[in-house]
Write an enzyme that holds these catalytic residues in place. Structure first.
Site, PDB file in Angstrom:
ATOM      1  N   LYS A  11     -45.751 -21.950 -35.152  1.00  0.00           N
ATOM      2  CA  LYS A  11     -46.527 -20.980 -34.374  1.00  0.00           C
ATOM      3  C   LYS A  11     -47.255 -19.966 -35.275  1.00  0.00           C
ATOM      4  CE  LYS A  11     -43.759 -21.497 -30.207  1.00  0.00           C
ATOM      5  NZ  LYS A  11     -43.194 -20.809 -29.019  1.00  0.00           N
ATOM      6  N   TYR A  51     -49.532 -25.041 -22.248  1.00  0.00           N
ATOM      7  CA  TYR A  51     -48.339 -24.435 -21.628  1.00  0.00           C
ATOM      8  C   TYR A  51     -48.476 -24.324 -20.103  1.00  0.00           C
ATOM      9  CZ  TYR A  51     -46.158 -23.176 -26.099  1.00  0.00           C
ATOM     10  OH  TYR A  51     -45.531 -23.202 -27.318  1.00  0.00           O
ATOM     11  N   PHE A  59     -44.120 -14.595 -18.465  1.00  0.00           N
ATOM     12  CA  PHE A  59     -44.497 -14.526 -19.886  1.00  0.00           C
ATOM     13  C   PHE A  59     -45.715 -15.382 -20.240  1.00  0.00           C
ATOM     14  CE2 PHE A  59     -41.108 -17.748 -19.467  1.00  0.00           C
ATOM     15  CZ  PHE A  59     -41.720 -18.870 -20.010  1.00  0.00           C
ATOM     16  N   ASN A 114     -41.308 -17.224 -31.573  1.00  0.00           N
ATOM     17  CA  ASN A 114     -40.046 -17.833 -32.016  1.00  0.00           C
ATOM     18  C   ASN A 114     -40.238 -18.927 -33.083  1.00  0.00           C
ATOM     19  OD1 ASN A 114     -41.172 -19.671 -30.301  1.00  0.00           O
ATOM     20  ND2 ASN A 114     -39.359 -20.008 -29.039  1.00  0.00           N
ATOM     21  N   HIS A 117     -42.280 -24.534 -31.964  1.00  0.00           N
ATOM     22  CA  HIS A 117     -42.096 -25.212 -30.675  1.00  0.00           C
ATOM     23  C   HIS A 117     -41.480 -26.576 -30.945  1.00  0.00           C
ATOM     24  CE1 HIS A 117     -42.984 -27.013 -26.771  1.00  0.00           C
ATOM     25  NE2 HIS A 117     -43.453 -28.048 -27.437  1.00  0.00           N
ATOM     26  N   GLU A 128     -47.227 -34.085 -25.150  1.00  0.00           N
ATOM     27  CA  GLU A 128     -47.661 -33.047 -26.083  1.00  0.00           C
ATOM     28  C   GLU A 128     -48.313 -33.670 -27.324  1.00  0.00           C
ATOM     29  OE1 GLU A 128     -44.160 -29.967 -24.589  1.00  0.00           O
ATOM     30  OE2 GLU A 128     -44.065 -30.790 -26.615  1.00  0.00           O
TER      31      GLU A 128
HETATM   32  P1  CMP Z   1     -41.628 -23.097 -26.808  1.00  0.00           P
HETATM   33  O1  CMP Z   1     -40.603 -24.004 -27.358  1.00  0.00           O
HETATM   34  O2  CMP Z   1     -42.964 -23.041 -27.448  1.00  0.00           O
HETATM   35  O3  CMP Z   1     -41.831 -23.469 -25.247  1.00  0.00           O
HETATM   36  C1  CMP Z   1     -42.201 -22.531 -24.263  1.00  0.00           C
HETATM   37  C2  CMP Z   1     -42.263 -21.137 -24.804  1.00  0.00           C
HETATM   38  O4  CMP Z   1     -42.249 -20.116 -23.835  1.00  0.00           O
HETATM   39  C3  CMP Z   1     -41.007 -20.883 -25.620  1.00  0.00           C
HETATM   40  O5  CMP Z   1     -41.032 -21.621 -26.807  1.00  0.00           O
HETATM   41  C4  CMP Z   1     -41.055 -19.388 -25.782  1.00  0.00           C
HETATM   42  O6  CMP Z   1     -41.913 -18.981 -26.842  1.00  0.00           O
HETATM   43  C5  CMP Z   1     -41.679 -18.965 -24.456  1.00  0.00           C
HETATM   44  N1  CMP Z   1     -40.659 -18.419 -23.558  1.00  0.00           N
HETATM   45  C6  CMP Z   1     -39.699 -19.093 -22.910  1.00  0.00           C
HETATM   46  N2  CMP Z   1     -38.968 -18.258 -22.158  1.00  0.00           N
HETATM   47  C7  CMP Z   1     -39.475 -17.019 -22.339  1.00  0.00           C
HETATM   48  C8  CMP Z   1     -39.157 -15.727 -21.826  1.00  0.00           C
HETATM   49  N3  CMP Z   1     -38.150 -15.554 -20.971  1.00  0.00           N
HETATM   50  N4  CMP Z   1     -39.905 -14.690 -22.243  1.00  0.00           N
HETATM   51  C9  CMP Z   1     -40.923 -14.860 -23.096  1.00  0.00           C
HETATM   52  N5  CMP Z   1     -41.290 -16.075 -23.623  1.00  0.00           N
HETATM   53  C10 CMP Z   1     -40.568 -17.129 -23.238  1.00  0.00           C
END
Ligand code: CMP
Length: 145
Positions: A11, A51, A59, A114, A117, A128
Site C-alpha cells: 500500500k 474495493y 471506512f 495497514n 493487502h 483481484e
Molecule cells: P485490505 O486487506 O486491503 O482489505 C480491505 C481493507 O479495508 C483492509 O485491508 C483495511 O485497510 C480496510 N478496513 C477493514 N476494516 C476496516 C475498519 N474497520 N476501519 C478502517 N479500515 C478498515
C-alpha cells in the site's frame, strides 16, 4: 480445494516509507514465487472499483482516498495454499492486533494504512488478479524450454 495463488498490494504508506524492498524480501523468504508485479498509482475511481465490496462501509471513502494517494505495488504470488499462507505472513487486518513479526505488525500504521493487502479467498484472488493483470501477464509464456 485451495488454489496456489494469491494477490497482494503493497500500500502507498509502505511504498512511500521505503519498505517495499523489505516486504518483497519477506514474501520471497516465506516461499512465495513472484508471478506478476506492477508499480502504479490508482485513480480514486480505480481504487473505488477495487474495493467496491466495501462501498457501504463507513471506512470506504477514506480507504479509497488513501489507496489512490500514491503508488502501490500490485503482485500475484504463488505457493501451495497461497491465500491462507499469505494471510499468516501478513497478520491481522489491524496492525495493533497482528502477531509479532508479521508484515502488518512490522510495517502497518493503522487499520486503513495497514501496509499490505492480501486476498481473503481463492475466488477473490482470481478476481483481484484479473483487475490488475491481463491473461498473458498472469500466465506468462515459459521461455525455459
Ligand atoms: P485490505 O486487506 O486491503 O482489505 C480491505 C481493507 O479495508 C483492509 O485491508 C483495511 O485497510 C480496510 N478496513 C477493514 N476494516 C476496516 C475498519 N474497520 N476501519 C478502517 N479500515 C478498515
Amino acid at each position: 480445494m485451495a488454489t496456489n495463488r494469491t494477490f497482494t498490494m503493497i500500500k502507498p504508506i509502505a511504498v512511500s516509507n521505503g519498505f517495499s524492498g523489505a516486504i518483497l524480501k519477506m514474501f520471497h523468504e516465506a516461499g512465495f514465487r513472484l508471478i506478476s508485479m506492477k508499480y502504479l498509482q490508482m485513480t480514486p475511481g480505480q481504487a473505488g472499483a477495487f474495493y467496491e465490496v466495501h462501498k457501504d462501509k463507513p471506512f470506504y471513502a477514506s480507504l479509497v482516498e488513501f489507496m489512490s494517494s500514491g503508488p502501490i505495488i500490485a503482485a500475484i504470488l504463488e505457493k501451495e495454499n497461497a491465500v491462507e499462507e499469505f494471510r499468516k505472513l501478513i497478520g491481522a487486518t489491524d496492525p495493533s492486533m497482528a502477531a509479532p513479526g508479521t508484515i502488518r505488525n512490522l510495517y502497518g500504521k493503522n487499520l486503513t494504512e495497514n501496509a499490505v493487502h492480501g486476498s481473503d479467498s481463492d475466488e477473490n484472488a482470481e478476481l483481484e488478479s484479473s483487475f490488475f493483470f491481463s491473461g498473458i501477464e498472469q500466465y506468462p509464456v515459459d521461455h525455459s524450454g
